[in-house]
Design a protein around this motif. Structure first.
Motif, PDB file in Angstrom:
ATOM      1  N   PHE A  93       0.910  -1.112   0.030  1.00 40.25           N
ATOM      2  CA  PHE A  93       0.082   0.067  -0.047  1.00 40.25           C
ATOM      3  C   PHE A  93       0.583   1.368  -0.025  1.00 40.25           C
ATOM      4  O   PHE A  93       1.729   1.285   0.621  1.00 40.25           O
ATOM      5  CB  PHE A  93      -0.981  -0.143   1.272  1.00 40.25           C
ATOM      6  CG  PHE A  93      -1.813   1.263   1.164  1.00 40.25           C
ATOM      7  CD1 PHE A  93      -3.252   0.659   0.609  1.00 40.25           C
ATOM      8  CD2 PHE A  93      -1.612   2.244   1.629  1.00 40.25           C
ATOM      9  CE1 PHE A  93      -4.201   1.652   0.636  1.00 40.25           C
ATOM     10  CE2 PHE A  93      -3.053   3.157   1.658  1.00 40.25           C
ATOM     11  CZ  PHE A  93      -4.023   2.967   0.944  1.00 40.25           C
ATOM     12  N   GLU A  94       0.510   2.243  -0.705  1.00 36.81           N
ATOM     13  CA  GLU A  94       1.368   3.442  -0.811  1.00 36.81           C
ATOM     14  C   GLU A  94       0.540   4.736  -0.248  1.00 36.81           C
ATOM     15  O   GLU A  94      -0.749   4.951  -0.581  1.00 36.81           O
ATOM     16  CB  GLU A  94       1.648   3.756  -2.200  1.00 36.81           C
ATOM     17  CG  GLU A  94       2.716   2.865  -2.964  1.00 36.81           C
ATOM     18  CD  GLU A  94       2.886   3.011  -4.405  1.00 36.81           C
ATOM     19  OE1 GLU A  94       4.021   2.655  -4.774  1.00 36.81           O
ATOM     20  OE2 GLU A  94       2.185   3.628  -4.963  1.00 36.81           O
ATOM     21  N   VAL A  95       1.152   5.529   0.303  1.00 40.81           N
ATOM     22  CA  VAL A  95       0.668   7.099   0.379  1.00 40.81           C
ATOM     23  C   VAL A  95       1.478   7.995  -0.480  1.00 40.81           C
ATOM     24  O   VAL A  95       2.904   7.884  -0.290  1.00 40.81           O
ATOM     25  CB  VAL A  95       0.719   7.345   2.008  1.00 40.81           C
ATOM     26  CG1 VAL A  95       0.393   9.100   2.125  1.00 40.81           C
ATOM     27  CG2 VAL A  95      -0.011   6.644   2.857  1.00 40.81           C
ATOM     28  N   ILE A  96       1.085   8.643  -1.442  1.00 42.35           N
ATOM     29  CA  ILE A  96       1.612   9.467  -2.300  1.00 42.35           C
ATOM     30  C   ILE A  96       1.354  11.234  -1.828  1.00 42.35           C
ATOM     31  O   ILE A  96       0.144  11.320  -1.704  1.00 42.35           O
ATOM     32  CB  ILE A  96       0.940   9.286  -3.588  1.00 42.35           C
ATOM     33  CG1 ILE A  96       1.345   7.857  -3.886  1.00 42.35           C
ATOM     34  CG2 ILE A  96       1.789  10.186  -4.626  1.00 42.35           C
ATOM     35  CD1 ILE A  96       0.295   7.359  -5.172  1.00 42.35           C
ATOM     36  N   THR A  97       2.372  11.952  -1.632  1.00 38.50           N
ATOM     37  CA  THR A  97       2.283  13.237  -1.197  1.00 38.50           C
ATOM     38  C   THR A  97       3.011  13.929  -2.283  1.00 38.50           C
ATOM     39  O   THR A  97       3.578  13.512  -3.008  1.00 38.50           O
ATOM     40  CB  THR A  97       3.000  13.408   0.317  1.00 38.50           C
ATOM     41  OG1 THR A  97       4.187  13.651   0.063  1.00 38.50           O
ATOM     42  CG2 THR A  97       2.143  12.311   1.352  1.00 38.50           C
ATOM     43  N   PRO A  98       2.912  15.298  -2.010  1.00 40.80           N
ATOM     44  CA  PRO A  98       3.684  16.181  -2.870  1.00 40.80           C
ATOM     45  C   PRO A  98       5.114  16.009  -2.817  1.00 40.80           C
ATOM     46  O   PRO A  98       5.780  16.336  -3.650  1.00 40.80           O
ATOM     47  CB  PRO A  98       3.277  17.554  -2.546  1.00 40.80           C
ATOM     48  CG  PRO A  98       1.730  17.372  -2.280  1.00 40.80           C
ATOM     49  CD  PRO A  98       1.935  16.103  -1.517  1.00 40.80           C
TER      50      PRO A  98
END
Length: 174
Positions: A93-98
């Motif tokens: 699972f990924e969390v993508i932020t700026p």
């Protein structure tokens, strides 16, 4: 970015997300619940992912495979906490932020985006963090954190102090 092969198959994952994505959550079959003290929203998804978003968090769920439940979250502001059942999301699972991409298969962790900086903290397990796809990856373990800002200098993994950890987890009623 997919960081496949970096994580053990066992463990649970915790991440942090935003409440503006609740309307979208229905498209991936997640059930929303309001929690209090402090105010936050929990999404329980059919693929074994649970996301807790502090009040005011801005995020969207990413469903890349049309399977039941999201495989990632795009976090624009504030914080999320996630729990992912081991093996629930193929490839992790990924969390993508700026500023960063954080990927995990089995752990409890938080991601916070404030003032152009992404902070990632691991309460249990291991999390891989990089600035962008293909960039060098750092691995965080229990008690580790990293602050990611725009730039090219190497990411510095540090043990977070008790006060910083307590302040972050209190935002999620922990």
């Amino acid at each position: 970015m997919h960081l496949k092969g970096l994580w053990p198959a066992s463990g649970a994952v915790c991440i942090f997300l935003t409440v503006s994505a609740l309307a979208q959550s229905n498209s991936v079959g997640c059930r929303a619940e309001t929690l209090h003290d402090p105010e936050r929203t929990a999404l329980t998804c059919p693929n074994g992912v649970r996301i807790v978003a502090e009040d005011g968090t801005r995020f969207s769920l990413v469903d890349r495979t049309a399977a039941e439940g999201p495989e990632a979250v795009r976090l624009e502001g504030q914080a999320l906490m996630l729990e992912v059942t081991p093996g629930a999301v193929e490839g992790g699972f990924e969390v993508i932020t700026p500023q960063a991409i954080a990927a995990v298969r089995g752990t409890k962790w938080a991601v916070d985006v404030v003032n152009g900086k992404t902070s990632v903290f691991v309460a249990e397990g291991r999390v891989a963090v990089s600035r962008e796809a293909g960039a060098p990856v750092v691995e965080l373990g229990h008690g580790d954190g990293v602050d990611v800002e725009t730039g090219t200098e190497p990411l510095a993994v540090r043990q977070w102090g008790a006060a910083r950890v307590a302040a972050l987890l209190a935002r999620f009623g922990e």
